[in-house]
Write a protein that holds these residues in place. Structure first.
Motif, PDB file in Angstrom:
ATOM      1  N   ARG A   1       0.841  -1.285   0.128  1.00 35.83           N
ATOM      2  CA  ARG A   1       0.177  -0.001  -0.015  1.00 35.83           C
ATOM      3  C   ARG A   1       1.090   1.507   0.025  1.00 35.83           C
ATOM      4  O   ARG A   1       0.698   2.392  -0.861  1.00 35.83           O
ATOM      5  N   GLN A   2       1.970   1.270   0.688  1.00 32.01           N
ATOM      6  CA  GLN A   2       2.807   2.366   0.956  1.00 32.01           C
ATOM      7  C   GLN A   2       3.641   2.523  -0.333  1.00 32.01           C
ATOM      8  O   GLN A   2       4.208   3.556  -0.779  1.00 32.01           O
ATOM      9  N   ALA A   3       4.446   1.385  -0.528  1.00 34.37           N
ATOM     10  CA  ALA A   3       5.181   1.444  -1.777  1.00 34.37           C
ATOM     11  C   ALA A   3       4.618   1.819  -3.086  1.00 34.37           C
ATOM     12  O   ALA A   3       5.481   2.394  -3.647  1.00 34.37           O
ATOM     13  N   LEU A   4       3.611   1.159  -3.350  1.00 36.47           N
ATOM     14  CA  LEU A   4       3.027   1.490  -4.751  1.00 36.47           C
ATOM     15  C   LEU A   4       2.381   2.820  -4.632  1.00 36.47           C
ATOM     16  O   LEU A   4       2.101   3.448  -5.772  1.00 36.47           O
ATOM     17  N   ALA A   5       2.110   3.294  -3.339  1.00 37.48           N
ATOM     18  CA  ALA A   5       1.546   4.695  -3.311  1.00 37.48           C
ATOM     19  C   ALA A   5       2.597   6.014  -3.540  1.00 37.48           C
ATOM     20  O   ALA A   5       2.249   6.943  -3.891  1.00 37.48           O
TER      21      ALA A   5
END
Length: 279
Positions: free
Chosen positions: A22-26
């Motif tokens: 969720r964090q890396a791809l955002a």
């Protein structure tokens, strides 16, 4: 995003993996947004310690929110999440010493009555572990709002979002080797959606608060009960019980009244400021 987290949990994805992706791809969305808005140089900060505290609280709140959607039906998790303004009122009174009158305390009481109506402690249908996690998620999210209020005095929304997303990759990156695993193409696609949904939602919410008053934007959040119910039905979740709808109505009414009172108090404060004689 939350419903997709529930789906990938059923496909064997650990919640730590969901948080990481969720964090890396955002992150690319956040970087692009900051670059187009104020430029990447704008992320310079002298309050990295406060940003780190916000990251720890925010990551904890996100973890609890993810778990609440895994343990409860989507509509139930969303409804309990609506108690966040209630906890925000309590924390503002206890920590910030903000004046809180009988009107807002009455709204807080009505909101908690809504939770009791919804949960029906005598009923075996409601997993109390899930309820506890969802309430903890709302409490932590309300705590984050207090830190954001402090950061907002000196930092733009883009800077806050950038440092939250970037700093969260440190603990998540350390944890990932213990939880990372291979998945099938469909699961990878769903994990990609979690990051996309999360990044887009963060940008849209920030833009909404930038272009519209909180008193108009906040009530839109309660439409989540509609979307989570429909998405829940789409993935095979049962229709929420009547008590869920009754409890949701009380909790939403409480949150809207708190938001309205904040609007009234803010307007009165601006009028008093305007009435002061010039120096």
């Amino acid at each position: 995003m939350f419903v997709t987290v529930r789906v990938v949990d059923g496909r064997g994805v650990h919640v730590v993996e969901s948080l990481f992706y969720r964090q890396a791809l955002a992150l690319p969305f956040v970087l692009g947004w900051v670059a187009m808005a104020d430029g990447l140089r704008s992320v310079h900060t002298r309050r990295i310690g406060v940003h780190a505290s916000r990251m720890l609280l925010g990551l904890t709140g996100m973890l609890l929110n993810f778990l609440s959607y895994i343990l409860l039906l989507p509509a139930e998790a969303a409804t309990i999440g609506f108690t966040m303004p209630i906890f925000g009122t309590i924390l503002s009174a206890l920590i910030l010493r903000e004046a809180t009158g009988i009107h807002r305390w009455a709204a807080v009481l009505i909101g908690f009555v809504g939770v009791l109506v919804m949960v029906r402690p005598d009923a075996a249908h409601f997993p109390l572990q899930g309820v506890a996690v969802a309430i903890a998620a709302a409490f932590v999210t309300a705590s984050v709002s207090l830190v954001l209020r402090e950061l907002g005095r000196t930092e733009s929304a883009g800077v806050v979002v950038f440092w939250f997303t970037t700093l969260s990759m440190i603990p998540l990156g350390i944890a990932m080797p213990f939880f990372a695993q291979m998945h099938d193409p469909v699961t990878w696609g769903l994990l990609l959606l979690i990051g996309l949904f999360g990044g887009i939602a963060q940008i849209c919410l920030t833009a909404a608060l930038r272009w519209g008053p909180v008193s108009v934007v906040l009530p839109m959040d309660y439409s989540a009960i509609i979307w989570t119910t429909l998405l829940g039905l789409a993935i095979g979740a049962p229709w929420p019980l009547a008590t869920t709808w009754i409890g949701a109505s009380l909790i939403i009414a409480s949150g809207l009244y708190i938001a309205w009172r904040e609007h009234v108090r803010g307007k009165a404060a601006r009028v008093r400021t305007a009435a002061l004689p010039p120096d």
